[in-house]
Write a protein that holds these residues in place. Structure first.
Motif, PDB file in Angstrom:
ATOM      1  N   THR A 267      41.193  39.641  44.844  1.00 32.42           N
ATOM      2  CA  THR A 267      40.920  40.278  46.135  1.00 32.42           C
ATOM      3  C   THR A 267      41.221  41.775  46.066  1.00 32.42           C
ATOM      4  O   THR A 267      42.329  42.173  45.689  1.00 32.42           O
ATOM      5  CB  THR A 267      41.779  39.646  47.244  1.00 32.42           C
ATOM      6  N   PRO A 268      40.273  42.643  46.438  1.00 30.73           N
ATOM      7  CA  PRO A 268      40.543  44.084  46.386  1.00 30.73           C
ATOM      8  C   PRO A 268      41.478  44.536  47.508  1.00 30.73           C
ATOM      9  O   PRO A 268      41.356  44.094  48.654  1.00 30.73           O
ATOM     10  CB  PRO A 268      39.150  44.713  46.566  1.00 30.73           C
ATOM     11  N   HIS A 269      42.401  45.423  47.143  1.00 31.43           N
ATOM     12  CA  HIS A 269      43.245  46.119  48.117  1.00 31.43           C
ATOM     13  C   HIS A 269      43.073  47.606  47.862  1.00 31.43           C
ATOM     14  O   HIS A 269      43.393  48.097  46.775  1.00 31.43           O
ATOM     15  CB  HIS A 269      44.706  45.706  47.960  1.00 31.43           C
ATOM     16  N   VAL A 270      42.547  48.324  48.845  1.00 29.57           N
ATOM     17  CA  VAL A 270      42.263  49.750  48.680  1.00 29.57           C
ATOM     18  C   VAL A 270      42.972  50.532  49.782  1.00 29.57           C
ATOM     19  O   VAL A 270      43.334  49.985  50.823  1.00 29.57           O
ATOM     20  CB  VAL A 270      40.745  50.040  48.730  1.00 29.57           C
ATOM     21  N   ALA A 304      35.864  39.086  48.792  1.00 32.52           N
ATOM     22  CA  ALA A 304      35.001  39.969  48.004  1.00 32.52           C
ATOM     23  C   ALA A 304      34.908  39.524  46.554  1.00 32.52           C
ATOM     24  O   ALA A 304      33.889  39.750  45.895  1.00 32.52           O
ATOM     25  CB  ALA A 304      35.518  41.402  48.074  1.00 32.52           C
ATOM     26  N   GLY A 305      35.966  38.899  46.045  1.00 34.16           N
ATOM     27  CA  GLY A 305      35.961  38.475  44.655  1.00 34.16           C
ATOM     28  C   GLY A 305      36.285  39.624  43.713  1.00 34.16           C
ATOM     29  O   GLY A 305      36.301  40.793  44.101  1.00 34.16           O
ATOM     30  N   PRO A 306      36.553  39.296  42.451  1.00 35.53           N
ATOM     31  CA  PRO A 306      36.949  40.323  41.473  1.00 35.53           C
ATOM     32  C   PRO A 306      35.771  41.208  41.077  1.00 35.53           C
ATOM     33  O   PRO A 306      34.611  40.899  41.314  1.00 35.53           O
ATOM     34  CB  PRO A 306      37.442  39.493  40.282  1.00 35.53           C
ATOM     35  N   GLY A 307      36.122  42.327  40.474  1.00 35.45           N
ATOM     36  CA  GLY A 307      35.107  43.218  39.930  1.00 35.45           C
ATOM     37  C   GLY A 307      34.534  44.228  40.895  1.00 35.45           C
ATOM     38  O   GLY A 307      33.615  44.972  40.534  1.00 35.45           O
TER      39      GLY A 307
END
Length: 412
Positions: A267-270, A304-307
């Motif tokens: 999971t992206p964390h921005v 969102a999923g990886p990548g």
């Protein structure tokens, strides 16, 4: 004829003395806009920071079509729109309500609910407090009396990992092992069943309102009440039929926020640069099941999923812990705020890296500062700052901030 003068504000209370409020809370909302130098400002409460994918689209479009094209992420994980026309209130509400961003006009400013942003995603913690946040939001909106809460009253829901427990909640729930929850109310802690956690939080908020009415001091938050008018927390819980056991006060769990990057599971964390997202950056978070804005002025992109990180970095989002701008927050500054003494956003862009967070403020009010250990940079004029209360000329600002962000030299 002489113009009417505004009322003289009451002097601040002595240290430790209860505060008396001589006016209602003027905290902005989605319906009560605040007039700033760069136009009107609207603050949208997002319990748990949660935005569905359709709500992301609506918020981005509203920012572009009515505002300055940006969305500010607050230290409570809410969203602000700036640069709005002064007369856009009806048009704004007409866009927000169908998207579910304005579920109750009477309660819209009191839906201040911070919840662990990664709850339910990584197997940590003791409960999915994001679900609690939705249930509490519905309970608040269904309770007419809750509309009397101040726009500053804060519910904090921590899943037990300690990422948000220290954010200064007026009512704090911490998920605990064995299907229980700890309800922290000022100096008192009660243990209750997880199923009763949300009803207990609502009962505690209503108990504060009863105490505030009895005190007659116009208190916005429990810590402003006189000692003789402390809320009857235990009685309120009992009257609500909630089994709550007083327990010894344990220290609240504390853990740092996750660094920007991929969380367990991909999971992206921005982070938003200087706490602001352009409409394009907000849209770049999609596709996603939902987006959770965080108290660290970022976003967790659920589903969102990886990548996804390279594409998000290409849109200017902060995706690495060593990236410029990590841990840097800033108030509005000039030209948006008339009280600001400097264009602090411009100076914050040049903030040197360091382990400690740093917050730039345009005046001594220090609006929007994060909780916990940090470096404070406060403007005193066009060419001067205080860096952790040390007078610093603007020409020496970077060197002073670099030293202050180093824990080995940090004394705050």
């Amino acid at each position: 004829m002489l113009a009417a003068m505004p009322p003289t504000p009451l002097p601040p209370p002595a240290p430790g003395a209860p505060r008396t409020r001589d006016r209602g809370d003027a905290c902005p909302g989605a319906l009560r806009l605040h007039s700033a130098d760069d136009g009107a400002l609207a603050r949208l409460r997002l319990p748990g920071g949660r935005l569905t994918a359709p709500q992301v689209e609506v918020l981005a479009a509203v920012a572009e079509e009515l505002g300055d094209g940006r969305i500010s992420v607050t230290s409570r994980g809410n969203a602000e729109l700036r640069g709005l026309p002064d007369d856009c209130g009806a048009a704004l509400a007409a866009r927000l309500a169908p998207a579910g961003l304005l579920p109750s006009p009477r309660h819209e400013r009191v839906r201040n609910i911070v919840a662990s942003p990664t709850a339910g995603l990584d197997g940590l913690g003791h409960g999915d407090v994001q679900l609690w946040a939705r249930t509490l939001d519905a309970a608040l909106c269904a309770e007419p009396r809750a509309a009397a809460l101040s726009g500053r009253f804060l519910f904090v829901l921590d899943d037990g990992r300690g990422d948000v427990a220290g954010l200064g909640g007026d009512v704090t729930l911490v998920a605990a092992p064995g299907g229980t929850a700890l309800l922290r109310l000022g100096p008192l802690v009660f243990r209750t069943g997880a199923a009763d956690a949300v009803p207990a939080a609502l009962a505690a908020a209503l108990a504060f309102l009863d105490a505030a009415d009895a005190a007659g001091t116009g208190a916005w938050r429990p810590r402003e009440l006189p000692g003789a008018h402390a809320p009857d927390w235990a009685g309120a819980l009992a009257r609500a039929g909630i089994a709550a056991e007083p327990v010894a006060v344990p220290p609240p769990p504390v853990s740092p926020p996750p660094p920007p990057g991929e969380l367990p599971g991909g999971t992206p964390h921005v982070l938003a640069p200087l706490g602001r997202l352009t409409a394009a950056q907000l849209r770049a978070l999609l596709p996603a099941d939902e987006v959770r804005l965080t108290p660290w002025r970022g976003a967790v992109v659920v589903g969102a999923g990886p990548g996804r990180l390279p594409a998000l970095a290409a849109h200017g989002l902060i995706t690495r812990p060593d990236a410029p701008g990590t841990g840097v927050t800033v108030c509005t500054g000039r030209p948006g705020c008339a009280k600001s003494l400097a264009d602090v956003r411009a100076d914050a862009l040049a903030a040197p890296p360091g382990p400690l967070p740093v917050h730039y403020s345009g005046c001594a009010r220090r609006c929007g500062h994060p909780h916990g250990a940090r470096t404070e940079v406060v403007a005193t004029g066009d060419d001067g700052y205080l860096v952790d209360d040390v007078p610093t000329p603007r020409a020496a600002l970077s060197e002073a901030v670099a030293a202050a962000r180093n824990p080995a030299t940090h004394t705050r």
